[in-house]
Design a protein around this motif. Sequence first.
Motif, mmCIF file in Angstrom:
data_model
loop_
_atom_site.group_PDB
_atom_site.id
_atom_site.type_symbol
_atom_site.label_atom_id
_atom_site.label_comp_id
_atom_site.label_asym_id
_atom_site.label_seq_id
_atom_site.Cartn_x
_atom_site.Cartn_y
_atom_site.Cartn_z
ATOM 1 N N UNK A 126 41.516 20.432 21.243
ATOM 2 C CA UNK A 126 42.444 20.406 22.230
ATOM 3 C C UNK A 126 43.582 21.257 22.126
ATOM 4 N N UNK A 127 43.886 21.600 20.992
ATOM 5 C CA UNK A 127 45.176 22.546 20.640
ATOM 6 C C UNK A 127 44.565 23.927 21.138
ATOM 7 N N UNK A 128 43.295 24.387 20.605
ATOM 8 C CA UNK A 128 42.893 25.761 21.119
ATOM 9 C C UNK A 128 43.000 25.762 22.690
ATOM 10 N N UNK A 149 48.039 28.005 28.043
ATOM 11 C CA UNK A 149 49.310 28.597 28.018
ATOM 12 C C UNK A 149 49.392 30.212 28.238
ATOM 13 N N UNK A 150 48.580 30.802 27.190
ATOM 14 C CA UNK A 150 48.633 32.252 27.347
ATOM 15 C C UNK A 150 48.054 32.811 28.532
ATOM 16 N N UNK A 151 47.038 32.068 29.293
ATOM 17 C CA UNK A 151 46.646 32.437 30.469
ATOM 18 C C UNK A 151 47.792 32.508 31.609
ATOM 19 N N UNK A 172 49.668 35.237 33.719
ATOM 20 C CA UNK A 172 49.656 35.072 35.291
ATOM 21 C C UNK A 172 51.408 35.314 35.580
ATOM 22 N N UNK A 173 52.336 34.632 35.068
ATOM 23 C CA UNK A 173 53.506 34.734 35.569
ATOM 24 C C UNK A 173 54.309 36.135 35.321
ATOM 25 N N UNK A 174 53.775 36.646 33.962
ATOM 26 C CA UNK A 174 54.355 38.067 33.781
ATOM 27 C C UNK A 174 53.709 39.166 34.864
ATOM 28 N N UNK A 175 52.621 39.145 34.942
ATOM 29 C CA UNK A 175 51.997 39.982 36.007
ATOM 30 C C UNK A 175 52.472 39.817 37.497
ATOM 31 N N UNK A 176 52.923 38.638 37.933
ATOM 32 C CA UNK A 176 53.250 38.182 38.947
ATOM 33 C C UNK A 176 54.664 38.462 39.252
ATOM 34 N N UNK A 177 55.550 38.223 38.306
ATOM 35 C CA UNK A 177 56.910 38.875 38.352
ATOM 36 C C UNK A 177 57.212 40.308 38.221
#
Length: 144
Positions: A15-17, A23-25, A29-34
Amino acid sequence: MVFQHKKIASDPVKSAKHYVKSTIRSCFFLAFYVLACFYIPCLSRRVLGRESNINYILNGLVAGTAVLIEAPGRQMELALYCLPRALETSWKLMMKRGLVRNIKNGDIALFSASMGVLMTLYQNEPSVINKHYLTVLTRVFGRN
């Protein structure tokens, strides 16, 4: 994590993995979008040497491809999150150009219609609603 506490208790490492990977994905996504939202208009202005509608169309296309980074199950959720904002922006642009008139309390009417559709689905076809949302609806409204 709230809805999958049994899975976490039975296999915490797996579950942690999964949560770290998700979270990394989502961070990518957010970094590329912004990055696309802020960098593409500047770049296209510099290349074209002027402000035009092409700048924003290009910006939307490039920033929109960021959704491909997310898991397929999350892509539809993101689309449904963005749809009301896109409709609101389109409506405001049409109002600005004089194509439509403002509707008093239109946001309340739209919310009421949306809830009507959701409750109709909940009552007649609950299988089409995401299981996490269905759990919340069942806790709030009870079973049919």
